[in-house]
Design an enzyme around this catalytic site. Structure first.
Site, PDB file in Angstrom:
ATOM      1  N   ARG A 196      -6.414  -3.977   9.626  1.00  0.00           N
ATOM      2  CA  ARG A 196      -6.090  -5.400   9.575  1.00  0.00           C
ATOM      3  C   ARG A 196      -4.593  -5.593   9.337  1.00  0.00           C
ATOM      4  NH1 ARG A 196      -8.917  -9.047   5.060  1.00  0.00           N
ATOM      5  NH2 ARG A 196      -7.414  -7.911   3.762  1.00  0.00           N
ATOM      6  N   CYS A 243      -1.876   0.317  15.127  1.00  0.00           N
ATOM      7  CA  CYS A 243      -2.888   0.715  14.140  1.00  0.00           C
ATOM      8  C   CYS A 243      -4.016  -0.314  14.102  1.00  0.00           C
ATOM      9  CB  CYS A 243      -2.258   0.839  12.756  1.00  0.00           C
ATOM     10  SG  CYS A 243      -3.435   1.373  11.480  1.00  0.00           S
ATOM     11  N   CYS A 262       2.532   2.808   9.463  1.00  0.00           N
ATOM     12  CA  CYS A 262       1.607   2.930  10.594  1.00  0.00           C
ATOM     13  C   CYS A 262       2.365   2.783  11.904  1.00  0.00           C
ATOM     14  CB  CYS A 262       0.532   1.835  10.542  1.00  0.00           C
ATOM     15  SG  CYS A 262      -0.396   1.735   8.998  1.00  0.00           S
ATOM     16  N   CYS A 278      -4.233   5.901  11.842  1.00  0.00           N
ATOM     17  CA  CYS A 278      -3.561   5.848  13.148  1.00  0.00           C
ATOM     18  C   CYS A 278      -2.602   7.019  13.368  1.00  0.00           C
ATOM     19  CB  CYS A 278      -2.816   4.531  13.307  1.00  0.00           C
ATOM     20  SG  CYS A 278      -1.328   4.366  12.272  1.00  0.00           S
ATOM     21  N   ASP A 338      20.049  13.021  49.794  1.00  0.00           N
ATOM     22  CA  ASP A 338      18.860  13.869  49.797  1.00  0.00           C
ATOM     23  C   ASP A 338      17.944  13.479  50.953  1.00  0.00           C
ATOM     24  OD1 ASP A 338      16.966  15.742  48.120  1.00  0.00           O
ATOM     25  OD2 ASP A 338      15.763  13.979  48.644  1.00  0.00           O
ATOM     26  N   THR A 372       0.805  -1.226   0.000  1.00  0.00           N
ATOM     27  CA  THR A 372       0.000   0.000   0.000  1.00  0.00           C
ATOM     28  C   THR A 372       0.832   1.267   0.000  1.00  0.00           C
ATOM     29  OG1 THR A 372      -0.127   0.081   2.429  1.00  0.00           O
ATOM     30  CG2 THR A 372      -1.840  -1.183   1.265  1.00  0.00           C
ATOM     31  N   ARG A 386       4.118   6.794   2.946  1.00  0.00           N
ATOM     32  CA  ARG A 386       3.359   7.941   3.469  1.00  0.00           C
ATOM     33  C   ARG A 386       2.622   7.528   4.739  1.00  0.00           C
ATOM     34  NH1 ARG A 386       0.521   5.923  -0.893  1.00  0.00           N
ATOM     35  NH2 ARG A 386      -1.703   5.509  -0.569  1.00  0.00           N
ATOM     36  N   CYS A 393      -0.081   6.802   7.606  1.00  0.00           N
ATOM     37  CA  CYS A 393      -1.454   6.285   7.675  1.00  0.00           C
ATOM     38  C   CYS A 393      -2.396   7.389   8.152  1.00  0.00           C
ATOM     39  CB  CYS A 393      -1.495   5.107   8.635  1.00  0.00           C
ATOM     40  SG  CYS A 393      -3.147   4.440   8.939  1.00  0.00           S
TER      41      CYS A 393
END
Length: 501
Positions: free
Chosen positions: A41, A38, A34, A68, A445, A30, A63, A65
């Site tokens: 699926r 995400c 992501c 998400c 301390d 694709t 690029r 998503c």
């Protein structure tokens, strides 16, 4: 972690949000990357590649998503806790150094050549400083497009782009849509755009994400109880403070709200927006990995109970390392109230005035350069501490001691220890709160000693340090749990609005 394919694939399949920010998942079929959690699926293993950063995925042609929004996940805890070259470079890039000073300026700060720095970054995070800065600008631009009504030219300016064309090209490349389409999609999801008047200082509200669990009480309680009148306050359930930023000054209001921290910024120069957000995240230790330090501390039966009762405590850090160092010296061997009084006098005499129509803030904490005009004789404190303060201010002003986000922690510790009047307690507190060292341990301390006694731990410095080695490398977080055993204002939130006034 991204090099361990099987572990990354299992995290992706389980939609485990704990790994958001550790790596990104790129789907080859694709062209989209992501966050591990995400909800889409899960793709087949043969169609997946893992990258250490969003910049590396973008560099490879993927690029972001749209579902998400991986660029909005918490930052990698590696860059927040590690002290090596790559981690220091990543912190400086997030602070906006590349946009302000270029790659040459970044390399100079780290005492490396630009070519050496590029080689180290590409080898570990898959992208060079320019690509990493571009990814940061794209993230800021998306945030402004989706949450404010700013004009696109104002967005481009605030995000650090040099031109509208560069802004448009980057948004299209990274998000596969135009700025207008991003805004339309955001309003379609019901997002309310914050009003913005370009003729007045920017007033913008954002959501700061973090990894759960997150225990805000001692974090915000500490910031409020130790707040310096004039530059910090609690008002309307929010911790507020002034900010010294690279181009101008600003004011931030921070409020914990369950699954995020609300951050309202009022900036005199919008170019400071990315830097202001990065410094607020660092102040609240929001990029920490609570699963790691919780597991590490829980291995000690003495701490396991208090850790289980309130998992996810964070270290109250700072927006300015030099400021924190000065405040630590002012607080040597005195109460929290006395330390605030000393600091407020410095702020009133040397701090830069600032207008706060929404509250009672009036000054920005003075820089080391501004404090060089300080007359130590007017300070109501022992002579040795006055000398220590003057020595520290001089070392900070001339660069002998560097405490910015890209500082070399070992080098800073060494130079601090060489200053007269700066003992182990001061060095450890400065390392913890100014340098972000996750393993600092101020064994002497008073709060640490009392907390150790309450948990049945040894209280002598040598014995306590010896016992603390089982908490490494998370001793700074152990300190938060030791402090939290006491009935002290630093452990109470919300506090009364007069707490910092």
């Amino acid at each position: 972690m991204h090099e361990d394919f099987d572990s990354c694939f299992r995290a992706m399949q389980s939609k485990d949000a704990r790994f958001d920010g550790w790596f990104v998942t790129a789907v080859i079929t694709t062209g989209i990357y992501c966050r591990p959690s995400c909800p889409a699926r899960s793709p087949l293993a043969r169609n997946v590649a893992f990258y250490p950063t969003a910049a590396a995925a973008q560099q490879a042609g993927f690029r972001a998503c749209k579902r998400c929004r991986p660029d909005a996940s918490p930052g990698s805890p590696e860059w927040d806790s590690r002290q090596d070259l790559v981690a220091r470079a990543m912190r400086l890039i997030a602070d906006g150094v590349v946009d302000r000073e270029g790659v040459a300026g970044l390399a100079s700060r780290l005492n490396y050549s630009a070519r050496q720095l590029e080689r180290h970054l590409v080898a570990e995070v898959g992208a060079g400083p320019l690509a990493l800065a571009r990814a940061s600008r794209a993230q800021t631009a998306r945030l402004l497009i989706e949450t404010t009504a700013m004009t696109y030219s104002d967005v481009a300016f605030a995000a650090g782009f040099s031109s509208i064309r560069q802004f448009n090209d980057t948004v299209r490349s990274v998000f596969a849509c135009t700025p207008t389409e991003l805004r339309v999609r955001a309003t379609g999801r019901g997002t309310q755009l914050s009003a913005f008047d370009s003729g007045t200082p920017g007033s913008l509200t954002f959501r700061l994400s973090f990894r759960s669990p997150f225990a805000p009480e001692s974090l915000f309680g500490h910031l409020a109880a130790t707040g310096v009148p004039g530059c910090e306050e609690v008002r309307a359930g929010a911790y507020r403070r002034t900010l010294r930023l690279p181009n101008a000054n600003g004011i931030v209001s921070l409020r914990p709200l369950g699954d995020h921290v609300s951050c309202r910024l009022v900036l005199q120069d919008l170019r400071d927006l990315p830097t202001a957000i990065a410094r607020c995240r660092r102040l609240l230790d929001l990029d920490a990995d609570p699963e790691a330090f919780t597991a590490g501390l829980s291995n000690d039966p003495a701490l396991s109970g208090v850790v289980a009762n309130s998992p996810g405590r964070r270290i109250p850090r700072t927006v300015d390392g030099a400021e924190m160092a000065v405040r630590v010296v002012l607080g040597q061997q005195v109460s929290t109230k006395a330390a605030r009084t000393h600091a407020s006098r410095l702020v009133a005499q040397h701090g830069t005035p600032i207008d706060d129509p929404d509250g009672g803030l009036s000054r920005v904490f003075p820089s080391p350069q501004e404090l060089q005009s300080l007359d130590p004789e007017v300070l109501a404190m022992p002579r040795a501490r006055r000398a220590a303060l003057v020595a520290l201010v001089g070392a900070l002003a001339d660069g002998t001691v560097e405490l910015d986000v890209g500082a070399d922690c070992r080098r800073a510790r060494h130079h601090l220890a060489e200053l007269s009047g700066i003992g182990p307690w001061s060095v450890e507190l400065i390392a913890m709160r100014a340098l972000g060292d996750p393993d600092a341990f101020p064994a002497t301390d008073m709060g640490v000693v009392k907390g150790a006694a309450a948990l049945g731990l040894p209280v002598s410095p040598a014995a306590l340090v010896a016992h603390s080695r089982r908490w490494q490398p998370w001793r700074s977080y152990a300190v938060q749990y030791l402090w939290a055993t006491q009935d002290h204002p630093i452990n109470r939130w919300p506090q009364e609005e007069v707490a910092c006034n």
